[in-house]
Design a protein around this motif. Structure first.
Motif, PDB file in Angstrom:
ATOM      1  N   LEU A 207       0.816  -1.216   0.000  1.00  0.00           N
ATOM      2  CA  LEU A 207       0.000   0.000   0.000  1.00  0.00           C
ATOM      3  C   LEU A 207       0.847   1.261   0.000  1.00  0.00           C
ATOM      4  CD1 LEU A 207      -2.906  -0.920   2.456  1.00  0.00           C
ATOM      5  CD2 LEU A 207      -2.861  -1.061  -0.039  1.00  0.00           C
ATOM      6  N   SER A 208       2.117   1.151   0.318  1.00  0.00           N
ATOM      7  CA  SER A 208       2.981   2.341   0.279  1.00  0.00           C
ATOM      8  C   SER A 208       3.286   2.766  -1.151  1.00  0.00           C
ATOM      9  CB  SER A 208       4.285   2.077   1.030  1.00  0.00           C
ATOM     10  OG  SER A 208       5.037   1.052   0.392  1.00  0.00           O
ATOM     11  N   SER A 210       1.045   1.920  -3.921  1.00  0.00           N
ATOM     12  CA  SER A 210      -0.231   2.271  -4.560  1.00  0.00           C
ATOM     13  C   SER A 210      -1.357   2.116  -3.547  1.00  0.00           C
ATOM     14  CB  SER A 210      -0.492   1.373  -5.771  1.00  0.00           C
ATOM     15  OG  SER A 210      -1.774   1.641  -6.321  1.00  0.00           O
ATOM     16  N   ARG A 211      -2.231   3.094  -3.501  1.00  0.00           N
ATOM     17  CA  ARG A 211      -3.334   3.079  -2.531  1.00  0.00           C
ATOM     18  C   ARG A 211      -4.626   2.564  -3.149  1.00  0.00           C
ATOM     19  NH1 ARG A 211      -1.406   3.395   2.353  1.00  0.00           N
ATOM     20  NH2 ARG A 211      -3.205   4.549   3.213  1.00  0.00           N
ATOM     21  N   THR A 212      -4.579   2.201  -4.420  1.00  0.00           N
ATOM     22  CA  THR A 212      -5.772   1.722  -5.114  1.00  0.00           C
ATOM     23  C   THR A 212      -5.493   0.354  -5.733  1.00  0.00           C
ATOM     24  OG1 THR A 212      -6.492   3.968  -5.627  1.00  0.00           O
ATOM     25  CG2 THR A 212      -7.456   2.181  -6.928  1.00  0.00           C
ATOM     26  N   GLU A 234      -7.431   6.658   3.130  1.00  0.00           N
ATOM     27  CA  GLU A 234      -7.287   7.121   1.745  1.00  0.00           C
ATOM     28  C   GLU A 234      -6.822   5.974   0.835  1.00  0.00           C
ATOM     29  OE1 GLU A 234      -4.767  10.517   1.849  1.00  0.00           O
ATOM     30  OE2 GLU A 234      -6.326  11.844   2.639  1.00  0.00           O
ATOM     31  N   VAL A 235      -7.437   4.830   1.012  1.00  0.00           N
ATOM     32  CA  VAL A 235      -7.157   3.680   0.149  1.00  0.00           C
ATOM     33  C   VAL A 235      -8.458   3.240  -0.514  1.00  0.00           C
ATOM     34  CG1 VAL A 235      -5.230   2.901   1.562  1.00  0.00           C
ATOM     35  CG2 VAL A 235      -7.517   1.990   1.986  1.00  0.00           C
ATOM     36  N   SER A 255     -11.414   5.753   3.530  1.00  0.00           N
ATOM     37  CA  SER A 255     -11.142   4.523   2.793  1.00  0.00           C
ATOM     38  C   SER A 255     -12.384   4.070   2.024  1.00  0.00           C
ATOM     39  CB  SER A 255     -10.703   3.414   3.747  1.00  0.00           C
ATOM     40  OG  SER A 255     -11.762   3.086   4.641  1.00  0.00           O
TER      41      SER A 255
END
Length: 423
Positions: A207-208, A210-212, A234-235, A255
């Protein structure tokens, strides 16, 4: 004998007409052939779709080995095949049907649970512990109620008595031991935390970077894993994704979670979180104020068995599920524990609405409303510094407001149904 001269142009015209007619006939023949070929292909597609539906419904009505793929007999040509596979996604059975006709292949995946009976749906099941059920305040129970042999009576808490016209708005039946969930569900809850151990490095998400992330259920599972706390802020995570921490997971309102599974000893869902997910914990699940968890969400707490050598009764914390004020959950809340305490192991706060089912094999404190069914070992009411055993204070249980199409918890001999089609 008289001869007529025919101009050369007339012959050309005749030949032109013949060619045009021949072309039209050829086009007509090609059109018919194309139409027939298209019809055959269309019939194959329709039959392939119907066969996948047959496969799903075969799994609904027949039991076969979990994690196994079987071939369903179609009593048809050898070039037509149908295979069905069973496994789980969280609390729900996941059924995959694969239909092939020549070069046409179609897959369908469904989440499967138990369907609702058409009549006499259970609103309340209170295990018989030689104590009557006591109702106080604006409590309302509507539907079939399974009660202890001591029955139900009114009570008084801090000067508040029972204000309803009837004790139960529906049929009353005698309860015994709490109905048990299907054994496969218990087995699945037990093996869930170990799934990540059998995956290769390519299955893990960072997740560091890419958050999507979005992963189809037709693809292998992907995992977000961390031995420390995971903050889902914010994911955007959608689909066949498992998020697991050995410590704690915190879900922030920023999220976006859809159809994912969360696993951690402690799970905190902050205020105003919206999403659709399944959460599995062993110590605590906290749901903040004004959250909205859409169907088919589940909150499951399975207490870990602890030996006498590792803890004492005085130092051991009692696991719990707490749903705070104004939250709305469409799905199931399940507590499976062994700790004996006069406290509530499941707490549903005022103005909270659960549309679905609550299953608690310990103590439930209900101040909000359950539009569906409640199965519990017993109730508690913490009011004015006192703890009232097997009391419901201002709680509501109304099974008639649960949609007939609802698919939920599977008990022994439950009739199965499709909760959701996956993508």
């Amino acid at each position: 004998m008289i001869f007529f001269k025919i101009k050369a142009g007339a012959l050309q015209l005749t030949m032109f007409v013949v060619v045009v007619i021949a072309l039209l006939l050829a086009a007509f023949i090609i059109l018919i052939h194309t139409h027939r070929a298209f019809k055959v292909q269309t019939d194959f597609v329709i039959e392939t779709v119907n066969n996948t539906n047959k496969g799903i419904h075969h799994a609904l009505s027949n039991n076969f080995q979990l994690h196994d793929t079987i071939t369903v007999n179609l009593n048809d040509e050898d070039y037509k095949t149908l295979q069905v596979h069973r496994d789980y996604w969280g609390l729900f059975e996941k059924v995959t049907a694969i239909s092939k006709i020549k070069t046409k292949t179609l897959k369908k995946i469904a989440l499967v649970g138990a369907s609702q009976p058409e009549i006499d749906r259970t609103a309340l099941y209170v295990e018989d512990n030689n104590r009557p059920l006591v109702v106080v305040g604006d409590t309302k129970i509507k539907g079939v109620a399974y009660l202890p042999k001591q029955g139900i009576r009114t009570g008084n808490i801090s000067g508040h008595s029972y204000y309803g016209e009837r004790l139960i708005y529906g049929k009353e039946k005698t309860s015994a031991k709490l109905p048990k969930l299907q054994s496969e569900i218990h087995a699945q809850i037990k093996v869930l935390p170990a799934i990540y151990k059998n995956l290769d490095s390519e299955s893990f998400l960072d997740l560091s970077r890419s958050r999507t992330h979005k992963n189809s259920f037709y693809k292998p599972i992907q995992v977000v894993y961390d031995p420390f706390t995971i903050n889902l802020s914010e994911v955007s995570l959608t689909g066949h994704i498992l998020i697991q921490s050995e410590t704690k997971i915190v879900v922030d309102a920023s999220s976006k979670l859809k159809d994912v599974v969360l696993i951690a000893p402690k799970i905190e869902i902050k205020n105003r979180v919206e999403g659709t997910f399944q959460a599995f914990a062993s110590k605590e699940i906290k749901v903040g104020n004004h959250c909205k968890l859409n169907y088919p969400s589940t909150l499951v707490l399975k207490e870990k068995s602890v030996t006498k050598e590792t803890t004492t009764t005085n130092t051991k914390e009692t696991p719990f599920i707490k749903v705070n004020n104004g939250s709305k959950i469409k799905g199931s809340i399940i507590y499976l524990g062994s700790s004996k305490s006069y406290k509530s192991q499941v707490f549903i706060d005022n103005k909270t609405v659960i549309t679905g089912e609550v299953y608690c094999n310990r103590n439930l404190e209900l101040l909000g409303a359950v539009l569906g069914s409640v199965y519990t070992h017993g109730f508690v009411a913490n009011q004015s510094g006192s703890v009232y055993q097997n009391h419901i204070y201002n709680g509501a249980i109304i099974v008639d407001e649960l949609p007939q199409e609802y698919i939920g918890l599977v008990f022994k001999n439950s009739k199965k149904g499709i909760a959701k089609w996956l993508y």
